[in-house]
Scaffold this active site. Structure first.
Site, mmCIF file in Angstrom:
data_model
loop_
_atom_site.group_PDB
_atom_site.id
_atom_site.type_symbol
_atom_site.label_atom_id
_atom_site.label_comp_id
_atom_site.label_asym_id
_atom_site.label_seq_id
_atom_site.Cartn_x
_atom_site.Cartn_y
_atom_site.Cartn_z
ATOM 1 N N ARG A 1 16.877 -18.639 -44.418
ATOM 2 C CA ARG A 1 16.886 -19.144 -45.811
ATOM 3 C C ARG A 1 17.693 -20.427 -45.981
ATOM 4 O O ARG A 1 18.129 -20.762 -47.085
ATOM 5 C CB ARG A 1 17.412 -18.090 -46.793
ATOM 6 N N LYS B 1 14.193 -34.734 -48.537
ATOM 7 C CA LYS B 1 12.800 -34.267 -48.554
ATOM 8 C C LYS B 1 12.435 -33.854 -47.132
ATOM 9 O O LYS B 1 12.532 -34.672 -46.207
ATOM 10 C CB LYS B 1 11.856 -35.366 -49.030
ATOM 11 N N GLU C 1 9.555 -50.710 -45.899
ATOM 12 C CA GLU C 1 10.274 -49.790 -46.796
ATOM 13 C C GLU C 1 11.602 -50.406 -47.238
ATOM 14 O O GLU C 1 12.090 -50.134 -48.329
ATOM 15 C CB GLU C 1 10.504 -48.437 -46.108
ATOM 16 N N LYS D 1 18.809 -45.857 -51.985
ATOM 17 C CA LYS D 1 18.191 -44.527 -51.967
ATOM 18 C C LYS D 1 19.198 -43.475 -52.409
ATOM 19 O O LYS D 1 18.875 -42.563 -53.171
ATOM 20 C CB LYS D 1 17.612 -44.195 -50.589
ATOM 21 N N GLU E 1 13.001 -35.462 -57.951
ATOM 22 C CA GLU E 1 11.905 -36.326 -58.402
ATOM 23 C C GLU E 1 11.269 -35.869 -59.702
ATOM 24 O O GLU E 1 10.055 -35.701 -59.804
ATOM 25 C CB GLU E 1 10.835 -36.456 -57.299
ATOM 26 N N ARG F 1 13.122 -41.122 -59.204
ATOM 27 C CA ARG F 1 12.920 -41.079 -57.746
ATOM 28 C C ARG F 1 11.471 -41.469 -57.419
ATOM 29 O O ARG F 1 11.188 -42.003 -56.351
ATOM 30 C CB ARG F 1 13.256 -39.690 -57.185
ATOM 31 N N ASN G 1 7.935 -44.455 -54.680
ATOM 32 C CA ASN G 1 6.539 -44.382 -54.224
ATOM 33 C C ASN G 1 5.761 -45.662 -54.528
ATOM 34 O O ASN G 1 4.526 -45.671 -54.460
ATOM 35 C CB ASN G 1 5.836 -43.176 -54.875
ATOM 36 N N HIS H 1 2.677 -46.579 -52.605
ATOM 37 C CA HIS H 1 2.334 -45.425 -51.768
ATOM 38 C C HIS H 1 0.993 -44.785 -52.112
ATOM 39 O O HIS H 1 0.356 -44.205 -51.237
ATOM 40 C CB HIS H 1 3.457 -44.378 -51.809
ATOM 41 N N HIS I 1 -1.345 -44.459 -49.172
ATOM 42 C CA HIS I 1 -1.851 -43.186 -48.629
ATOM 43 C C HIS I 1 -3.364 -43.231 -48.461
ATOM 44 O O HIS I 1 -3.919 -42.722 -47.484
ATOM 45 C CB HIS I 1 -1.475 -42.021 -49.550
ATOM 46 N N HIS J 1 2.314 -45.820 -41.353
ATOM 47 C CA HIS J 1 2.629 -45.552 -42.760
ATOM 48 C C HIS J 1 3.202 -46.804 -43.442
ATOM 49 O O HIS J 1 2.735 -47.214 -44.503
ATOM 50 C CB HIS J 1 3.610 -44.372 -42.817
HETATM 51 P P1 NAD Z 1 7.621 -41.202 -36.057
HETATM 52 O O1 NAD Z 1 8.685 -40.216 -36.229
HETATM 53 O O2 NAD Z 1 6.251 -40.729 -35.722
HETATM 54 O O3 NAD Z 1 8.076 -42.258 -34.966
HETATM 55 C C1 NAD Z 1 7.198 -43.320 -34.633
HETATM 56 C C2 NAD Z 1 7.034 -43.485 -33.132
HETATM 57 O O4 NAD Z 1 8.196 -44.120 -32.627
HETATM 58 C C3 NAD Z 1 6.881 -42.195 -32.332
HETATM 59 O O5 NAD Z 1 5.901 -42.418 -31.340
HETATM 60 C C4 NAD Z 1 8.238 -41.980 -31.676
HETATM 61 O O6 NAD Z 1 8.138 -41.310 -30.442
HETATM 62 C C5 NAD Z 1 8.697 -43.403 -31.499
HETATM 63 N N1 NAD Z 1 10.126 -43.619 -31.534
HETATM 64 C C6 NAD Z 1 11.011 -43.140 -32.441
HETATM 65 N N2 NAD Z 1 12.213 -43.673 -32.233
HETATM 66 C C7 NAD Z 1 12.105 -44.481 -31.161
HETATM 67 C C8 NAD Z 1 13.012 -45.316 -30.474
HETATM 68 N N3 NAD Z 1 14.268 -45.463 -30.893
HETATM 69 N N4 NAD Z 1 12.561 -45.999 -29.397
HETATM 70 C C9 NAD Z 1 11.269 -45.897 -28.992
HETATM 71 N N5 NAD Z 1 10.362 -45.140 -29.627
HETATM 72 C C10 NAD Z 1 10.783 -44.441 -30.700
HETATM 73 O O7 NAD Z 1 7.416 -42.135 -37.359
HETATM 74 P P2 NAD Z 1 8.359 -42.633 -38.534
HETATM 75 O O8 NAD Z 1 7.711 -43.852 -39.033
HETATM 76 O O9 NAD Z 1 9.781 -42.657 -38.148
HETATM 77 O O10 NAD Z 1 8.211 -41.469 -39.615
HETATM 78 C C11 NAD Z 1 7.000 -41.199 -40.252
HETATM 79 C C12 NAD Z 1 7.097 -39.863 -40.917
HETATM 80 O O11 NAD Z 1 8.143 -39.926 -41.899
HETATM 81 C C13 NAD Z 1 5.854 -39.435 -41.657
HETATM 82 O O12 NAD Z 1 5.573 -38.105 -41.325
HETATM 83 C C14 NAD Z 1 6.234 -39.545 -43.134
HETATM 84 O O13 NAD Z 1 5.555 -38.612 -43.923
HETATM 85 C C15 NAD Z 1 7.704 -39.262 -43.063
HETATM 86 N N6 NAD Z 1 8.479 -39.780 -44.201
HETATM 87 C C16 NAD Z 1 9.318 -38.920 -44.830
HETATM 88 C C17 NAD Z 1 10.098 -39.365 -45.878
HETATM 89 C C18 NAD Z 1 11.081 -38.441 -46.537
HETATM 90 O O14 NAD Z 1 11.655 -38.804 -47.556
HETATM 91 N N7 NAD Z 1 11.309 -37.263 -45.987
HETATM 92 C C19 NAD Z 1 10.025 -40.702 -46.293
HETATM 93 C C20 NAD Z 1 9.161 -41.554 -45.618
HETATM 94 C C21 NAD Z 1 8.388 -41.098 -44.563
HETATM 95 N N1 GLY Z 2 10.316 -41.437 -49.634
HETATM 96 C C1 GLY Z 2 10.302 -41.052 -51.005
HETATM 97 C C2 GLY Z 2 11.431 -40.172 -51.398
HETATM 98 O O1 GLY Z 2 12.285 -39.837 -50.609
HETATM 99 O O2 GLY Z 2 11.493 -39.759 -52.523
#
Ligand code: NAD
Ligand code: GLY
Length: 358
Positions: free
Chosen positions: A120, A142, A184, A226, A236, A240, A244, A247, A251, A264
């Protein structure tokens, strides 16, 4: 040597620090928030290979205490979460245990969700290694996994115990991934801070060239923005949602490309330009600001035009599906110009179609 920066996400008793600097993970001091509590590491397999060693050493982990996750969005799944729960169960991680997430947003979102649900909810620490994760996904709590029906459909708000962003990990990040994070970063300037927008514009070349001072400054300012937004609207229900910006368009573009053609952040870059152009078409914002946003994104190495293979009608339909589940009306983040984003409801579809086809 770049000085370490610190930003506090001020959520009262759940407040946590974000530390930004070079070489932070090599100094075991970063584990202070964990102390002697039981811990397990969930790591992107590529990142573990490149940067895992000092993290394992600082945490005092044996081989069996690391769950390596196949890189890529497909790992943010119910299947991977279930395998992680079973793996954690075998290791009997107790309620006071801590999960450490090493990787980009995929691992951060997945590990955060596993931490939010194990017994939990237990504590977790974010060690983001992509620029996007450092400026956005590791901050704000998130967490989520994807379903075949859509992205991030199952998740929880669960804040980390600490975030440690080591600039040294970015040395191995592919250039396209870096640029996706810069989109971003610029977004914070675009939605709430014209001075920061100009700061990024001025340092575009240094950011693209991975200058440490420029990156550290950009990450600190992004996290401060942020943190401020999350502190006033954690779940949100209000502004917040401004995060987006670009976005909903993004998307639709990401999905039309089968989540393969564009990252993304790249899709969000195009989406921000479309949102700015739409704002101008609706008479809300100056056309010149949209042009300035487009130029800034180009300087950061980002795409700004809808790929020729995508049709306006298909994208509009995807946007309708994305938003209909909520209210049945198209609700978008638009702007009054650089630094002044706002939520717009009932945006006329004809105007959206026009900017998509322009
Ligand atoms: P990712 O985690 O897929 O990483 C991108 C690529 O980079 C992967 O192939 C990974 O292996 C590689 N990589 C990571 N760090 C590295 C490094 N230091 N050196 C070499 N390679 C490296 O992608 P991302 O862009 O970091 O994250 C995308 C995800 O984040 C999506 O799922 C999206 O929905 C999510 N997201 C979440 C929030 C939130 O608020 N929680 C906000 C924005 C995006
Ligand atoms: N990436 C959008 C949020 O964290 O609210």
């Amino acid at each position: 040597m770049t000085a370490t920066r610190e930003v506090l996400v001020d959520l009262g008793s759940r407040a946590y620090p974000i530390r930004i600097g070079r070489g932070l993970l090599v100094d075991p001091g970063w584990t202070g928030a964990i102390g002697s509590r039981p811990r397990l590491l969930l790591a992107d397999a590529t990142v573990d290979r490149l940067h895992g060693e000092p993290v394992r050493a600082a945490l005092g982990l044996s081989e069996g205490s690391v769950f390596a996750i196949e890189p890529g969005e497909a790992s943010k799944s119910a299947d991977t979460a279930a395998r992680a729960w079973a793996w954690i169960a075998e290791r009997r991680l107790p309620r006071d245990g801590v999960i450490v997430a090493l990787g980009g947003g995929v691992v951060g979102d997945l590990a955060g969700f596993v931490a939010a649900t194990w017994m939990r909810g237990i504590d977790f620490v974010q060690l983001p290694t992509t620029l996007l994760a450092m400026v956005d996904s590791s901050v704000g709590g998130k967490t989520a996994i994807n379903l075949p029906a859509g992205k991030n459909l199952v998740g929880a708000f669960h804040q980390p115990l600490a975030v440690v962003a080591d600039l040294a990990t970015l040395d191995t990040l592919p250039q396209r991934e870096l640029a996706a994070g810069l989109a971003e970063t610029l977004k914070y300037g675009a939605i709430v801070d014209p001075a920061f927008f100009a700061w990024v514009e001025d340092r575009a070349a240094a950011l693209v060239a991975r200058d440490d001072e420029a990156l550290a400054g950009a990450i600190r300012a992004s996290c401060a923005h942020k943190a401020a937004i999350v502190a006033r609207d954690e779940r949100e229900t209000g502004d917040r949602a401004l995060l987006n910006f670009g976005h909903t368009f993004g998307h639709a573009i990401e999905a039309a490309g089968g989540f393969r053609d564009l990252l993304h952040g790249e899709a969000v870059a195009i989406g921000m330009v479309l949102a700015a152009r739409l704002s101008a078409r609706l008479g809300l914002a100056p056309e010149a600001d949209a042009a300035r946003l487009e130029t800034a994104l180009e300087r950061l190495g980002l795409p700004t035009r809808v790929p020729a293979t995508m049709s306006a009608e298909d994208l509009l339909e995807r946007m309708r599906l994305d938003k209909k589940g909520l209210s049945g009306r198209l609700r978008l983040v638009l702007w009054r110009g650089i630094g002044r984003a706002e939520i717009a409801t009932d945006v006329p579809e004809a105007a959206i179609r026009d900017v998509l086809s322009a």
